[in-house]
Design a protein around this motif. Structure first.
Motif, PDB file in Angstrom:
ATOM      1  N   HIS A 152     -12.332  16.882   3.315  1.00 44.85           N
ATOM      2  CA  HIS A 152     -12.260  18.284   2.393  1.00 44.85           C
ATOM      3  C   HIS A 152     -10.897  18.358   2.162  1.00 44.85           C
ATOM      4  N   GLU A 153      -9.680  17.437   2.600  1.00 42.68           N
ATOM      5  CA  GLU A 153      -8.400  17.910   2.211  1.00 42.68           C
ATOM      6  C   GLU A 153      -7.656  16.931   1.229  1.00 42.68           C
ATOM      7  N   ARG A 154      -8.316  15.804   0.404  1.00 46.26           N
ATOM      8  CA  ARG A 154      -7.826  14.995  -0.435  1.00 46.26           C
ATOM      9  C   ARG A 154      -6.823  14.297   0.174  1.00 46.26           C
ATOM     10  N   LEU A 155      -6.868  13.623   1.241  1.00 44.11           N
ATOM     11  CA  LEU A 155      -5.681  12.960   1.749  1.00 44.11           C
ATOM     12  C   LEU A 155      -5.352  11.892   1.140  1.00 44.11           C
ATOM     13  N   PRO A 156      -3.672  11.995   0.841  1.00 49.02           N
ATOM     14  CA  PRO A 156      -3.265  10.909   0.125  1.00 49.02           C
ATOM     15  C   PRO A 156      -3.067   9.523   1.139  1.00 49.02           C
ATOM     16  N   PRO A 157      -3.079   8.350   0.856  1.00 46.64           N
ATOM     17  CA  PRO A 157      -2.878   7.029   1.354  1.00 46.64           C
ATOM     18  C   PRO A 157      -1.671   7.122   2.145  1.00 46.64           C
ATOM     19  N   GLU A 158      -0.633   7.847   1.771  1.00 51.45           N
ATOM     20  CA  GLU A 158       0.775   7.658   2.508  1.00 51.45           C
ATOM     21  C   GLU A 158       0.633   8.605   3.868  1.00 51.45           C
ATOM     22  N   ILE A 159      -0.141   9.745   3.814  1.00 53.59           N
ATOM     23  CA  ILE A 159      -0.396  10.378   4.888  1.00 53.59           C
ATOM     24  C   ILE A 159      -1.350   9.863   5.985  1.00 53.59           C
ATOM     25  N   LEU A 160      -2.505   9.344   5.481  1.00 48.07           N
ATOM     26  CA  LEU A 160      -3.320   8.405   6.251  1.00 48.07           C
ATOM     27  C   LEU A 160      -2.338   7.608   7.034  1.00 48.07           C
ATOM     28  N   ALA A 161      -1.501   6.656   6.537  1.00 45.67           N
ATOM     29  CA  ALA A 161      -0.835   5.621   7.087  1.00 45.67           C
ATOM     30  C   ALA A 161       0.133   6.420   8.081  1.00 45.67           C
ATOM     31  N   LEU A 166       1.905   4.027  10.792  1.00 45.92           N
ATOM     32  CA  LEU A 166       2.099   2.919   9.988  1.00 45.92           C
ATOM     33  C   LEU A 166       2.637   2.872   8.648  1.00 45.92           C
ATOM     34  N   GLY A 167       3.226   1.965   8.122  1.00 39.77           N
ATOM     35  CA  GLY A 167       3.644   1.825   6.918  1.00 39.77           C
ATOM     36  C   GLY A 167       2.435   1.621   6.075  1.00 39.77           C
ATOM     37  N   ARG A 168       2.194   1.850   4.748  1.00 40.13           N
ATOM     38  CA  ARG A 168       1.505   1.636   3.950  1.00 40.13           C
ATOM     39  C   ARG A 168       0.873   0.159   3.757  1.00 40.13           C
ATOM     40  N   ARG A 169       1.700  -0.798   3.648  1.00 43.67           N
ATOM     41  CA  ARG A 169       1.526  -2.105   3.466  1.00 43.67           C
ATOM     42  C   ARG A 169       0.755  -2.862   4.867  1.00 43.67           C
ATOM     43  N   ALA A 170       1.420  -2.074   5.947  1.00 41.79           N
ATOM     44  CA  ALA A 170       0.745  -2.594   7.326  1.00 41.79           C
ATOM     45  C   ALA A 170      -0.741  -2.094   7.274  1.00 41.79           C
ATOM     46  N   LEU A 171      -0.846  -0.814   6.876  1.00 41.18           N
ATOM     47  CA  LEU A 171      -2.323  -0.245   7.229  1.00 41.18           C
ATOM     48  C   LEU A 171      -2.967  -1.217   6.142  1.00 41.18           C
ATOM     49  N   VAL A 172      -2.655  -1.573   4.838  1.00 41.46           N
ATOM     50  CA  VAL A 172      -3.369  -2.194   4.066  1.00 41.46           C
ATOM     51  C   VAL A 172      -3.714  -3.563   4.672  1.00 41.46           C
ATOM     52  N   ARG A 173      -2.676  -4.369   5.328  1.00 37.57           N
ATOM     53  CA  ARG A 173      -3.190  -5.313   6.050  1.00 37.57           C
ATOM     54  C   ARG A 173      -4.006  -5.311   7.238  1.00 37.57           C
ATOM     55  N   ARG A 174      -3.989  -4.086   8.108  1.00 38.99           N
ATOM     56  CA  ARG A 174      -4.878  -3.755   9.115  1.00 38.99           C
ATOM     57  C   ARG A 174      -6.390  -3.903   8.623  1.00 38.99           C
ATOM     58  N   LEU A 175      -6.483  -2.921   7.561  1.00 41.17           N
ATOM     59  CA  LEU A 175      -7.917  -2.852   6.985  1.00 41.17           C
ATOM     60  C   LEU A 175      -8.373  -4.085   6.461  1.00 41.17           C
ATOM     61  N   SER A 176      -7.592  -4.938   5.666  1.00 35.44           N
ATOM     62  CA  SER A 176      -8.129  -6.139   5.144  1.00 35.44           C
ATOM     63  C   SER A 176      -8.298  -7.182   6.210  1.00 35.44           C
ATOM     64  N   LEU A 180     -12.279  -4.391   5.460  1.00 30.23           N
ATOM     65  CA  LEU A 180     -12.450  -3.050   5.027  1.00 30.23           C
ATOM     66  C   LEU A 180     -11.487  -2.942   3.503  1.00 30.23           C
ATOM     67  N   PRO A 181     -11.885  -2.055   2.919  1.00 27.66           N
ATOM     68  CA  PRO A 181     -11.217  -2.035   1.528  1.00 27.66           C
ATOM     69  C   PRO A 181      -9.710  -1.276   1.934  1.00 27.66           C
ATOM     70  N   PRO A 182      -8.724  -1.358   1.141  1.00 23.66           N
ATOM     71  CA  PRO A 182      -7.377  -0.552   1.068  1.00 23.66           C
ATOM     72  C   PRO A 182      -7.512   0.934   1.312  1.00 23.66           C
ATOM     73  N   PRO A 183      -6.174   1.503   1.527  1.00 27.13           N
ATOM     74  CA  PRO A 183      -6.501   2.913   1.770  1.00 27.13           C
ATOM     75  C   PRO A 183      -7.090   3.905   0.816  1.00 27.13           C
ATOM     76  N   ARG A 184      -6.680   3.754  -0.443  1.00 27.30           N
ATOM     77  CA  ARG A 184      -7.115   4.592  -1.359  1.00 27.30           C
ATOM     78  C   ARG A 184      -8.679   4.640  -1.477  1.00 27.30           C
ATOM     79  N   ARG A 185      -9.153   3.390  -1.432  1.00 22.75           N
ATOM     80  CA  ARG A 185     -10.618   3.228  -1.616  1.00 22.75           C
ATOM     81  C   ARG A 185     -11.397   3.935  -0.306  1.00 22.75           C
TER      82      ARG A 185
END
Length: 263
Positions: A152-161, A166-176, A180-185
């Motif tokens: 319900h909050e329109r969460l930005p990828p940076e806030i999720l990370a 985590l940094g955003r790139r580290a989160l992308v690697r973890r998900l990959s 799983l798809p990257p943070p925005r997806r």
């Protein structure tokens, strides 16, 4: 029409629940925990709203029984917080798996009550992901759960990370690495999972769901359904709702950072 089972001895709170539902569900008032259990066994009850202190002292064991016997039931505690001991009781109640908490005379205006019930639905569907992702890395599981509980909050990828330290790139690697798809997806998938859960209620329109989840418009919500699921909201409802979207998420798979930036 799905049924809300209400164990609320206070008539005023029952009226406030009815105002918050805005006619979307039928309310069945239950005089005690036994009646609530029997109703869940015989009727299409989607949500249980109850006063944990209906007998004077907090009742947790009946809630645990509800969770065990009816795992799809959404549970919402509607309570009056007075003495400090009750605050500690509510902390213990959270560990029993309650999906939502409504504080009397604070959270029970129609608008606030309605929003809290929808958030409880999001937490309930998150339990499906928790089971599905039981074997994956805890950080990845937490990322998926946050996208659902924060739908319900329109969460930005940076806030999720950041919420996962985590940094955003580290989160992308973890998900990959977890397939799983990257943070925005992933965030969009989380919003679609909750949208599909809301659409399981036949009285909710696509426009009402798009408004509840803060999509820019009903058209934007429909376009997102087409882009990710190749179907309309009505077709999404017919194909199984939240479980259909969760299956779509699991098939989406990892993408490159360039594809993530373009998403």
């Amino acid at each position: 029409m799905s049924i809300i089972a209400a164990l609320l001895p206070n008539p005023d709170r029952l009226r406030r629940l009815q105002a918050g539902l805005r006619g979307r569900h039928q309310i069945a008032s239950c005089p005690d925990w036994g009646a609530l259990h029997r109703l869940c066994e015989t009727q299409p009850v989607s949500t249980g709203v109850f006063d944990l202190f209906t007998t004077g002292e907090m009742s947790i064991e009946p809630v645990r029984q509800l969770r065990r016997l009816f795992p799809r039931l959404i549970t919402v505690a509607y309570v009056q917080v007075g003495a400090p001991d009750r605050v500690r009781d509510l902390f213990d109640a959270g560990r029993a798996g309650i999906d939502g908490l409504v504080l009397a005379d604070r959270d029970d205006t129609p608008e606030r009550f309605s929003a809290l019930l929808e958030q409880a639905e999001a937490r309930s569907v998150a339990s499906k992901l928790r089971t599905l992702f039981a074997e994956i890395h805890p950080l990845v599981r937490d990322a998926a759960l946050i996208t659902v509980t924060g739908a319900h909050e329109r969460l930005p990828p940076e806030i999720l990370a950041r919420s996962l330290s985590l940094g955003r790139r580290a989160l992308v690697r973890r998900l990959s690495d977890a397939g799983l798809p990257p943070p925005r997806r992933l965030i969009t998938w989380g919003r679609l999972i909750v949208a599909a859960q809301l659409l399981e209620d036949p009285l909710r329109s696509a426009d009402a769901v798009s408004l509840a989840l803060d999509f820019p418009s009903g058209s934007a919500f429909r376009n997102t359904c087409q882009r990710y699921l190749h179907c309309t909201p009505s077709q999404l409802r017919q194909r199984g709702g939240a479980e259909y979207v969760i299956a779509g998420l699991m098939q989406d798979g990892p993408r490159s950072e360039e594809e993530e930036a373009a998403a």
